[in-house]
Motif scaffolding. Structure first.
Motif, PDB file in Angstrom:
ATOM      1  N   UNK A 156       1.797 -28.389  12.648  1.00 19.90           N
ATOM      2  CA  UNK A 156       3.176 -27.956  12.477  1.00 19.90           C
ATOM      3  C   UNK A 156       3.716 -28.779  11.293  1.00 19.90           C
ATOM      4  N   UNK A 157       4.957 -28.485  10.855  1.00 18.68           N
ATOM      5  CA  UNK A 157       5.533 -29.252   9.739  1.00 18.68           C
ATOM      6  C   UNK A 157       6.623 -30.161  10.294  1.00 18.68           C
ATOM      7  N   UNK A 158       6.542 -31.443   9.996  1.00 17.78           N
ATOM      8  CA  UNK A 158       7.571 -32.356  10.507  1.00 17.78           C
ATOM      9  C   UNK A 158       8.788 -32.352   9.578  1.00 17.78           C
ATOM     10  N   UNK A 201      13.151 -21.169  14.342  1.00 22.04           N
ATOM     11  CA  UNK A 201      14.008 -20.173  15.008  1.00 22.04           C
ATOM     12  C   UNK A 201      14.605 -19.216  13.980  1.00 22.04           C
ATOM     13  N   UNK A 202      15.110 -19.775  12.862  1.00 19.26           N
ATOM     14  CA  UNK A 202      15.737 -18.934  11.835  1.00 19.26           C
ATOM     15  C   UNK A 202      14.728 -17.933  11.269  1.00 19.26           C
ATOM     16  N   UNK A 203      13.498 -18.401  11.035  1.00 21.77           N
ATOM     17  CA  UNK A 203      12.488 -17.514  10.438  1.00 21.77           C
ATOM     18  C   UNK A 203      12.119 -16.389  11.398  1.00 21.77           C
ATOM     19  N   UNK A 204      12.043 -16.698  12.687  1.00 25.31           N
ATOM     20  CA  UNK A 204      11.656 -15.667  13.661  1.00 25.31           C
ATOM     21  C   UNK A 204      12.826 -14.717  13.934  1.00 25.31           C
ATOM     22  N   UNK A 254       1.040 -11.631  11.814  1.00 25.33           N
ATOM     23  CA  UNK A 254       0.919 -12.728  12.780  1.00 25.33           C
ATOM     24  C   UNK A 254       1.097 -14.108  12.155  1.00 25.33           C
ATOM     25  N   UNK A 255       0.928 -14.211  10.810  1.00 28.35           N
ATOM     26  CA  UNK A 255       0.983 -15.538  10.162  1.00 28.35           C
ATOM     27  C   UNK A 255       2.282 -16.259  10.529  1.00 28.35           C
ATOM     28  N   UNK A 256       2.148 -17.517  10.891  1.00 32.44           N
ATOM     29  CA  UNK A 256       3.347 -18.282  11.203  1.00 32.44           C
ATOM     30  C   UNK A 256       3.033 -19.757  11.362  1.00 32.44           C
ATOM     31  N   UNK A 257       4.007 -20.573  10.979  1.00 31.08           N
ATOM     32  CA  UNK A 257       3.866 -22.017  11.170  1.00 31.08           C
ATOM     33  C   UNK A 257       5.159 -22.498  11.818  1.00 31.08           C
ATOM     34  N   UNK A 298      11.548 -28.034   3.996  1.00 33.44           N
ATOM     35  CA  UNK A 298      10.903 -27.592   5.247  1.00 33.44           C
ATOM     36  C   UNK A 298      11.384 -26.183   5.596  1.00 33.44           C
ATOM     37  N   UNK A 299      12.688 -25.951   5.420  1.00 27.47           N
ATOM     38  CA  UNK A 299      13.228 -24.604   5.668  1.00 27.47           C
ATOM     39  C   UNK A 299      12.558 -23.589   4.740  1.00 27.47           C
ATOM     40  N   UNK A 300      12.421 -23.988   3.452  1.00 31.23           N
ATOM     41  CA  UNK A 300      11.816 -23.054   2.481  1.00 31.23           C
ATOM     42  C   UNK A 300      10.391 -22.707   2.880  1.00 31.23           C
ATOM     43  N   UNK A 301       9.634 -23.729   3.273  1.00 33.04           N
ATOM     44  CA  UNK A 301       8.215 -23.475   3.597  1.00 33.04           C
ATOM     45  C   UNK A 301       8.061 -22.608   4.837  1.00 33.04           C
ATOM     46  N   UNK A 302       8.885 -22.890   5.854  1.00 30.03           N
ATOM     47  CA  UNK A 302       8.765 -22.130   7.108  1.00 30.03           C
ATOM     48  C   UNK A 302       9.231 -20.684   6.890  1.00 30.03           C
TER      49      UNK A 302
END
Ligand SMILES: NC(=O)c1ccc[n+]([C@@H]2O[C@H](COP(=O)([O-])OP(=O)(O)OC[C@H]3O[C@@H](n4cnc5c(N)ncnc54)[C@H](OP(=O)(O)O)[C@@H]3O)[C@@H](O)[C@H]2O)c1
Length: 267
Positions: free
Chosen positions: A192-194, A152-155, A87-90, A103-107
């Motif tokens: 969230x991450x800006x 979106x990419x991560x999901x 379930x973990x997600x940001x 930001x992409x790397x962290x998400x």
């Protein structure tokens, strides 16, 4: 569900906490997880009145060691694992042109690797119990949306990961579920991450049209009980999932036309 053993990653608050409560109410033994021990302790105390078969393991699931220790904790505590809910997600906010690559790397690390690692260590035990492996995705994982590209990419990555495992494990009898969650109520101060990488606190959603955490949690349990692959929540999600593979350019047009409203909703 009675007597089964579940791990819910990221369950000290929000949707993960709701799923854990629902599992406990159905007789499942639950291991909570999160990075903040105080929050976990508080969540556990709130759940003891539902069932005392609740424990927590504090770790960051994006760390290989943390993910392995979380699975080991469930096996040491209960000797088996029947359900793993990733379930973990940001989420993130901002157009690609403004985004720092970090930001992409962290998400991706949180939402994708934070699901991959517990899965790798948990699979051998889920195979023994013919258990359930569930990924909490989002309607933002059905197609790319403006202002949410890293999210979106991560999901979307979770979709292909789940598809590969379903085929690889088709003979082992495990269930793999993917839940496309729509906009849901959030706990106070959810971050969230800006685009520049700084944290941004999301607006309270109480006055807005948002699904309740309890509704989402019940749907997750239904997915597990019926051993379904995909469960899509919310009207917009169901409509998007139906139209996207058939008329993607129409969907794109509709999103462009409603992008102002969409921006407001996802604040
Ligand atoms: N809320 C929505 O509208 C919505 C819509 C669609 C999909 N979803 C998805 O639903 C899931 C839950 O969302 P939410 O809104 O409930 O989030 P949330 O309120 O921010 O809760 C996230 C939980 O995960 C934990 N966590 C975060 N990173 C972690 C890590 N690396 N290792 C271990 N624990 C970690 C947090 O605790 P600590 O910070 O203490 O670690 C917290 O318990 C996410 O995958 C999200 O993408 C949410």
């Amino acid at each position: 569900m009675n007597g089964k053993v579940a791990i819910v990653t990221g369950s000290s608050r929000g949707i993960g906490k709701g799923i854990a409560q629902e599992l406990l109410a159905s007789g499942t033994k639950v291991i909570l997880n999160g990075r903040n021990e105080e929050r976990l302790q508080e969540a556990k105390s709130n759940m003891i009145n539902i069932s005392n078969e609740v424990h927590y393991f504090c770790c960051d699931v994006t760390s290989s060691l943390g993910a392995k220790e979380l699975i080991d904790f469930a096996i040491q505590t209960y000797g088996r694992l029947d359900i793993l809910i990733n379930n973990v997600g940001v989420s993130s906010r901002g157009n690609v042109v403004d985004c720092e690559p970090e930001v992409f790397e962290r998400v991706m690390n949180s939402n994708f690797m934070g699901s991959v690692k517990p899965t790798i260590y948990g699979l051998e035990y889920l195979k023994k119990t013919k258990g359930s492996l569930v990924f909490i995705s989002s309607v933002a994982g059905i197609r790319g949306l403006p202002g949410l590209a890293p999210y979106c990419a991560s999901k979307m990555a979770l979709r292909s990961f789940a598809e590969s495992i379903r085929i690889e494990e088709s003979k082992s009898g495990i269930h793999v579920g993917l839940i496309y969650v729509g906009i849901t109520e959030i706990e106070h101060n959810k971050e969230s991450i800006s685009a520049d990488g700084s944290p941004v606190v999301l607006d309270d959603r109480s006055g807005k049209k948002a699904q309740s955490i309890s509704y989402v949690s019940k749907k997750v349990l239904k997915n597990i009980k019926r051993r379904k692959f995909i469960t899509t929540l919310s009207f917009v999600g169901v409509l998007n999932a139906f139209l996207q593979p058939r008329v993607p350019l129409l969907v794109e047009r509709l999103i462009i036309l409603s992008s102002k409203k969409f921006e407001e909703k996802s604040k």
